[in-house]
Design an enzyme around this catalytic site. Structure first.
Site, PDB file in Angstrom:
ATOM      1  N   GLU A  15      -4.883 -12.136   6.732  1.00 26.13           N
ATOM      2  CA  GLU A  15      -5.958 -11.135   6.680  1.00 26.13           C
ATOM      3  C   GLU A  15      -5.420  -9.714   6.796  1.00 26.13           C
ATOM      4  O   GLU A  15      -5.213  -9.206   7.893  1.00 26.13           O
ATOM      5  CB  GLU A  15      -6.986 -11.398   7.797  1.00 26.13           C
ATOM      6  N   LYS A  49      -7.578 -13.526   3.230  1.00 26.33           N
ATOM      7  CA  LYS A  49      -8.847 -12.957   3.703  1.00 26.33           C
ATOM      8  C   LYS A  49      -8.787 -11.439   3.567  1.00 26.33           C
ATOM      9  O   LYS A  49      -8.353 -10.734   4.486  1.00 26.33           O
ATOM     10  CB  LYS A  49      -9.095 -13.372   5.156  1.00 26.33           C
TER      11      LYS A  49
HETATM   12  P1  13P Z   1     -16.364  -9.419   9.800  1.00 25.29           P
HETATM   13  O1  13P Z   1     -16.890 -10.291   8.681  1.00 25.29           O
HETATM   14  O2  13P Z   1     -17.418  -9.062  10.807  1.00 25.29           O
HETATM   15  O3  13P Z   1     -15.574  -8.264   9.301  1.00 25.29           O
HETATM   16  O4  13P Z   1     -15.357 -10.315  10.629  1.00 25.29           O
HETATM   17  C1  13P Z   1     -14.478 -11.126   9.968  1.00 25.29           C
HETATM   18  C2  13P Z   1     -13.250 -11.276  10.742  1.00 25.29           C
HETATM   19  O5  13P Z   1     -12.860 -12.367  11.103  1.00 25.29           O
HETATM   20  C3  13P Z   1     -12.475 -10.075  11.065  1.00 25.29           C
HETATM   21  O6  13P Z   1     -11.195 -10.429  11.505  1.00 25.29           O
END
Ligand code: 13P
Length: 341
Positions: free
Chosen positions: A177, A219
């Site tokens: 991510e 992500k």
């Molecule tokens: P949000 O969808 O609220 O941005 O959170 C996703 C997430 O796991 C952030 O690390």
């Protein structure tokens, strides 16, 4: 490393019409969410709230996996079933957040480096025993005056790659991510430029670290205007810019991309995902959701911390899960919002 098992888990996380619930808010983040409904953040309140989400009737149809937090993976339903086991029985894959947060990057004012590599191998072994089959690590790239720097992007991408390799060594699928934040007043063009540089750096580092791309889930943020931008780009422009950017950097070997919502409204996040799945076809990877706030906001409000509203909270969550599931297979339309949960 068992490549077959990693690939199987990764494909399951992005199975058609299903996506991931990010319920891995740290204790300090969930406190902020509870503050919004004037609820004290006790361990039992956090457990009850997570139980409400995990046991919501019919949600499993649209939820492939749940990201848990260290406290949550050790908690149980009120009748004593450990959360990871309960989820597995519903056909939902349990996952775990393993980074320890974004900390100030020394020498680089306003930028952060995500920590958590020290002792990670040992923690992964324990989490795997507790039932986790995938993990999450969030790198944060902020846009502002003179930032991000190339160094901050490279340092964060390097940490993501080291984390991903350690996960795979332990049979755990890494969610990679790299979040380019939508805070601020920047244009969508600036977001696209920074997301291009970030993704290109991340995939370079993953390759150098010998990460198996078939056994990860990416992500990313969507390519979107800053929240405070004077003129925010419309949904079609966001969908097109995001697809263009992902196609430039994400190899087809990656089984799926599960977006974060990053501060978009629940409906915005669903609409953007639906548009991409509608206009993008055919795509080399599955495109789905791994939302935190965009899946939980309505449920949190409907519940309000009151036992009497437990069912109402579940209904609100199941509705958002279902609509996002439909967005992930391209069949969502905005009229569905007004239909009853
Ligand atoms: P949000 O969808 O609220 O941005 O959170 C996703 C997430 O796991 C952030 O690390």
């Amino acid at each position: 490393m068992n490549a077959t098992e990693l690939m199987h888990t990764a494909r399951g996380m992005v199975a058609k019409g299903r996506g991931i619930l990010a319920a891995d808010e740290s204790t300090s983040t969930i406190k902020k969410r509870f503050d919004g409904i004037q609820l004290e953040s006790t361990e039992e309140a956090r457990r009850t709230y997570r139980e409400m989400l995990f046991t919501a009737p019919a949600a499993a149809e649209s939820i492939s996996g749940v990201i848990l937090y260290d406290e949550t993976i050790r908690q149980k339903t009120k009748d004593g079933t450990p959360f990871p086991l309960y989820l597995m029985k519903q056909g939902i894959i349990p996952g775990i957040k393993v980074d320890t947060g974004a900390k100030p990057l020394a020498g680089f004012n306003g930028e952060t480096i995500t920590e958590g590599l020290d002792g990670l191998r040992e923690r992964l072994v324990e989490y795997r025993k507790l039932g986790a089959l995938f993990a999450k690590w969030r790198a944060v790239i902020d846009i502002g005056q003179d930032i991000p720097t190339h160094y901050a992007i490279k340092a964060n991408a390097g940490a993501l790659a080291r984390y991903a390799a350690l996960c795979q060594e332990n049979g755990i699928v890494p969610i990679v991510e790299p979040e380019v934040l939508m805070d601020g007043a920047h244009s969508i063009e600036r977001c696209e430029e920074v997301t291009n540089l970030t993704l290109s750096t991340v995939f370079r580092e993953l390759y150098e670290a010998r990460v198996l791309l078939e056994g990860i889930v990416l992500k990313p943020n969507m390519v979107i205007s800053g929240k405070k931008a004077a003129h925010r780009a419309g949904p079609e422009v966001v969908a097109e810019a995001t697809l263009r950017t992902l196609k430039r950097h994400v190899p087809p070997a990656v089984p799926g991309i599960a977006f974060l919502s990053g501060g978009q409204s629940s409906q915005e996040a669903t609409l953007h995902l639906a548009l991409m799945n509608r206009i993008g076809k055919p795509l080399p990877w599955a495109l789905t959701f791994s939302y935190g706030r965009a899946l939980q906001d309505d449920a949190l409000k409907a519940w309000g911390g009151k036992a009497a509203n437990f069912g109402a909270g579940q209904k609100a969550f199941a509705k958002r899960a279902r609509l996002n599931g439909l967005a992930a297979d391209g069949s969502y339309n905005a009229e569905m919002e007004s239909q009853a949960a």
